[in-house]
Design an enzyme around this catalytic site. Structure first.
Site: not given
Lengths: 231, 231, 231, 231
Positions: B95, B97, B169, B227, B120
């Protein structure tokens, strides 16, 4: 004794602004105050940061009279003094021309609370002052800059809104300590940059709800805070 | 044994977020899980990264009870736990910001699949949750953040869409390991920044075709991937 | 002998893309060709740059058959091969997902020649291909990517226009050497970023005159060039 | 003697442009003049900065005749010479293709004085020249570039407006010394970037009042200046 450590704290706050990329050349200044003696330590005017030492900082009283130091204080000193007098709880002030926050000051728009990053630090939008009138510019300009800030805060709590955008100029930030003032300046720059990009992604973006604003602000501030480690 | 290495992996994932410039001060956290024991290792709340050691990380069970560690876990822990419970295949959550991705979360718009860099990694747009309702904010806020994410994924495969924007958020990302979760966070930031600039170059930009989206996603994922190096 | 030095040149071109910030993780590749033998040296697929050595590069013939090397070549190899076959004068190809250039590719708009920085390198706009049709995506995708580029250049001189934006994908660049191809990729990124900011400053910005475009291009290219040192 | 130190000052000014990120590859040049002898020291054309030494700089007279040095002077030399002849008080000229300032030049819009950061350095907007006419481009192009600048300054004081945007090209800056010219180039880039972001935050942003513009400019310039340390 207290002045010795405050000099170091103020120097450190000035250097933090530089390290975080908020300052080009000498565009910025931070100060701190000893509330007991009413003495303010501030960066000297137009001196390069690279070689600045605690002894180069200038100590003035709340009337701006130099008490210690041989250099001129920052030309923004009168603005700092007005803020210290109007907001008794603050211990440090920071002023930068950091790119994104200054752009909002130039846009003369308050920064809406678009998200929780903002709400973690500001309880509501980051306000913008009224432009100074010609007479306020002509004489006592820097003190009048402080006065338009204080007027803008007539109904605002400086601890819930620890920064302001001076219209057509740049931000002023504050906190309990010089370190906190610099921290707010760094966060404000990030919030301002995000707000611009938010408008690019959605020109009709709206602030988050009052509920979410309050939740995040009080998660970090006041008696109900639960962010960080217990102290 | 497993916990010892997981602590190191989780610390490394947190540091990767910092190295890539996604984290200002302490705004971000990564975690990992041992699926056998159901134990989650997560960053402590509000602790600086510079000095963080594996031993500072907090170990909790899936109910959030601290099993090891003397520091408070990240205040976003309940969101991580909800994700681990709802998405059984994931081994790490990140997580941040970070500026561009958070701007899209604040814009409350999903990131359209404007190109193959996006395709991708994400099979379709990066979704945005509904805003939390007042009652969801008032109590059990962080867990409810997890619940609105899970609700948004009712018809989505978390491995085809390894990130979400929480409205107003910021993003949450995940993967098979903490390393992969951090990698997704870094890529999402780049995709989000490109999407904004795409709109600057062409405000009417449209997503690429479903054919091209599928081609790129499955070139890198699943049994038909070709790939990278054979493993 | 020639292959040994070409391996070094191709590695160096790949590293230049990284040093200039054009590459996130492994998103990009550069190659070079020995025209005498018709052998192409290219980056391996999905291998980190930090530890890449000349020996890790893959040598293939113009049909894509691996001649030297134990790693898989970049999955974009077929695009490179089509370009080498269609543009006989080029000696190097570079492909990145650099932020600004990719944003224009995603916007599916050619980059107008807004100024002399652009005109110093490109004689006219940086073109964008048509989007690939479903059948072109379904099979032989990477070669078809090369083919839509070549089709776009039916009336263009690849030395007057040393780059293209593949619609919804990203840029491909080329030059007489791998070094030149990488140099073009770096300049294209700057030009693309400037073009976006030009639109921010003036959404109705117009290309510079044909006269100025020609002046700058031929100041640096062809028999009348007078930029740089005499050779 | 004077030339020896001027060579070092001019090299240093060129390197300052590089250090501040204003120069990609060799896109930029700075020069200085000894007013007594009328000799100009300028960067050589297309030479990398990393290895440049004072001795590599080229010395020319005001007609552009090489007096010292074995390398070709920057191809923009004729523009510099026109500026030195038209603005007798200046001692240094700097030219870059820095991203934000060049974007405004490409937008062919003057940079409005949106704030005090701008007003601290420029008394009014940063002007943009007229585009060069075909005949002005065809022959004597670089000198004509200087001439359109000088024409734009018919009613402007070059010390109150120490930079210009050449339409569709890029900025030229100047000052009393090469160091000051480079300093202006760096500040102009910041001002240009802020102006763009100001428009993102508020597309209808207006310049600050004439009163505030004058206050800030004369706080730093002329006999009434009170910024910085007494000299």
């Amino acid at each position: 004794m207290r002045l010795t450590s405050l000099r170091e704290e103020v120097l450190e706050a000035n250097l933090e602004l530089v390290r975080r990329g908020l300052v080009l050349y000498t565009f910025g200044n931070a100060s701190g105050i000893t509330r007991d003696e009413g003495l303010v330590v501030i960066k000297p005017s137009g001196v390069p940061y690279e070689t600045m030492k605690p002894v180069d900082l200038v100590v003035v009283d709340l009337d701006g009279k130099v008490v210690e130091g041989s250099l001129r204080p920052s030309s923004d000193l009168p603005t700092h003094l007005i803020l210290y007098k109007a907001f008794p709880g603050i211990g440090g002030v920071g002023h930068t021309h950091s790119r994104a926050a200054t752009s909002w000051a130039q846009a003369q728009r308050e920064i809406p609370c678009f998200g929780t990053t903002h709400a973690d630090y500001f309880h509501g939008p980051v306000p913008v002052t009224k432009p100074l009138a010609p007479a306020q510019i002509r004489s006592d300009y820097e003190a009048n800059t402080g006065r338009v800030i204080v007027r803008r805060f007539a109904k605002l709590d400086p601890f819930h809104t620890p920064a302001v955008l001076v219209a057509g100029h740049a931000p002023f930030c504050w906190g309990k300590t010089p370190e906190e003032a610099a921290h707010i300046a760094v966060v404000l720059e990030e919030i301002a940059a995000m707000a611009s990009q938010t408008l690019v992604a959605n020109p009709k973006a709206r602030p988050i709800s009052k509920y979410l604003q309050q939740k995040h602000f009080f998660r970090k501030h006041g008696g109900t805070a639960y962010y960080g480690q217990k102290k």
